[in-house]
Design an enzyme around this catalytic site. Structure first.
Site, PDB file in Angstrom:
ATOM      1  N   CYS A  13      71.886  21.490  57.397  1.00 10.95           N
ATOM      2  CA  CYS A  13      72.016  21.976  58.659  1.00 10.95           C
ATOM      3  C   CYS A  13      72.962  22.962  58.708  1.00 10.95           C
ATOM      4  O   CYS A  13      74.217  22.950  59.188  1.00 10.95           O
ATOM      5  CB  CYS A  13      72.694  20.579  59.476  1.00 10.95           C
ATOM      6  N   GLU A  14      72.453  24.118  57.872  1.00 14.76           N
ATOM      7  CA  GLU A  14      73.247  25.300  58.170  1.00 14.76           C
ATOM      8  C   GLU A  14      72.515  26.480  57.963  1.00 14.76           C
ATOM      9  O   GLU A  14      71.467  26.500  57.181  1.00 14.76           O
ATOM     10  CB  GLU A  14      74.230  25.351  56.754  1.00 14.76           C
TER      11      GLU A  14
END
Ligand SMILES: Cc1ncc(COP(=O)(O)O)c(C=O)c1O
Length: 413
Positions: free
Chosen positions: A341-342
């Site tokens: 989640c980046e």
């Protein structure tokens, strides 16, 4: 052929004599696969290139500290360059002679310095005036005398990415020349240390030999004024071809400029990636495809948690299908991204790749160095297994198992 050990044969990627697909089917993805044959050949090449200097190679464990890798290199004659107490522990566990271990690092703790002296490491590379006092005290308390190489910051600009240059004046690394000379002049203040070497490491992935020659000359000028200096440690930094066709200096080019300069000194080298980078791949499975915002995404089961270099240094890794696609399959420009989640969890932008579909395996080449060692559990992702293919090229084994969810919470209350 991507390296001698990783190449296509009969339509699929091989590691030496083994189809990568067979290993991947047995252990799943993501997975790191290392060819010990390739790592040993790389070590041998460096040993040969620097043979006239009798240079001793201390493999830089930070590039890949897997015990099986360390063991193979130690058995082939390498010493180990460590940057922490943990790396000393690893090196000794892998069978290194303490005298063949170097401890370097910009911020060694008093405990790490004590450990180094206690274990009898060959050299401590010091890069801070205050560190000398801490090390001297540790050695004195143990009744030992520790050999020291002082790390010179030669104030040269290495031709490399700015995030991996270490020899410029503003860098945190090393001692400026005047500080280093003052230490040498004050040797008597450190009765438990013997200043006998100068260490330089101006950066990684060096694009030319010019800055290395400048740095070596700067070290020599100092060394000639202090007869006790008998060793020069050139550091690592020999580059590897992450992109095909990229022209880079070879180990022999560095040897050619360094050999005449360093004749009368004992010489240590600390190569990391040039030994292990092209000996390793990271294999991943394509999870999904997605067309969005005018872009075509390939979403993998691996990302920055297993291969941080693209997010950290904008580094390039070749990405190839494990099974060769048909000749007429047109390549397409895709965003290759991971599951983390980046937004920076992108492994390649606009990369031309043969068409891949969910379930296909892809391999990140030249991932043996600074891959597994930089892996993290971010997003509670268990770290992948590390597989070694033996020097015989025919047998493989799990050198480190895949972490489990239990591993993720071990010790937590
Ligand atoms: C002091 C020192 N020696 C050796 C190395 C190994 O560098 P490379 O892997 O580029 O050979 C490094 C890398 O950061 C380093 O800092």
């Amino acid at each position: 052929m991507f390296s001698k050990s990783f190449r296509y044969y009969k339509g699929e990627l091989y590691c030496d004599s083994l189809p990568v697909r067979d290993i991947v089917r047995a252990v799943g993805t993501p997975v790191y696969i290392y060819s010990l044959r390739q790592a040993l050949a790389n070590l041998q090449r460096l040993q040969n290139a620097f043979t006239d200097l009798g240079a001793h190679i201390h493999y830089s464990a930070k590039a890949n500290g897997n015990l099986s890798v360390l063991r193979a290199l130690i058995e082939a004659g390498a010493g180990i360059d460590c940057v922490s107490g943990g790396e000393i522990f690893r090196a000794l566990q892998a069978g290194a002679q303490p005298s063949q271990v170097v401890l370097a690092g910009v911020g060694k703790t008093p405990d790490e310095l004590r450990l180094a002296v206690e274990q009898g490491v060959g050299w401590v590379n010091v890069e801070n005036v205050a560190e000398c006092a801490v090390l001297d005290q540790a050695a004195g308390a143990l009744g030992r005398v520790q050999r020291v190489a002082l790390r010179l910051n030669p104030d040269v600009s290495a031709s490399t990415h700015r995030y991996i240059a270490t020899g410029h004046g503003g860098a945190k690394f090393g001692l400026a020349e005047n500080a280093l000379r003052q230490l040498l002049d004050r040797q008597a203040d450190y009765p438990s240390l013997r200043f006998e070497g100068i260490h330089i490491h101006i950066g990684s992935q060096l694009g030319d030999t010019t800055a290395t020659a400048q740095a070596a000359k700067a070290a020599l000028t100092i060394a000639r004024a202090y007869p006790d200096i008998r060793m020069i440690d050139i550091g690592g930094g020999f580059p590897v071809a992450y992109e095909p066709g990229r022209v880079l200096p070879e180990p022999e080019d560095f040897a050619r400029i360094l050999t005449p300069l360093l004749q009368s000194f004992e010489v240590i080298l600390e190569p990391g990636r040039s030994i292990i980078a092209d000996a390793g791949v990271l294999v991943s499975t394509v999870l999904y495809r997605k067309e969005q915002g005018g872009r075509s995404f390939v979403i993998l089961d691996t990302g920055m948690t297993e291969l941080l270099r693209p997010a950290l240094y904008e580094a390039h890794h070749e990405i190839v299908p494990v099974i060769v696609p048909p000749d007429d399959a047109p390549r397409e420009a895709v965003e290759i991204v991971g599951p983390v989640c980046e937004t920076t969890d992108a492994l390649a932008h606009g990369r031309l790749l043969s068409p891949v579909a969910p379930g296909d395996y892809v391999a990140f080449l030249t991932a043996g160095a600074y891959g597994a060692v930089m892996a993290s559990n971010y997003n509670a992702r268990p770290r992948p297994p590390e597989i070694v293919v033996a020097p015989d090229g025919h047998t493989w084994r799990v050198a480190r198992p895949r972490e489990t969810w239990d591993d993720l919470i071990r010790g937590e209350t």
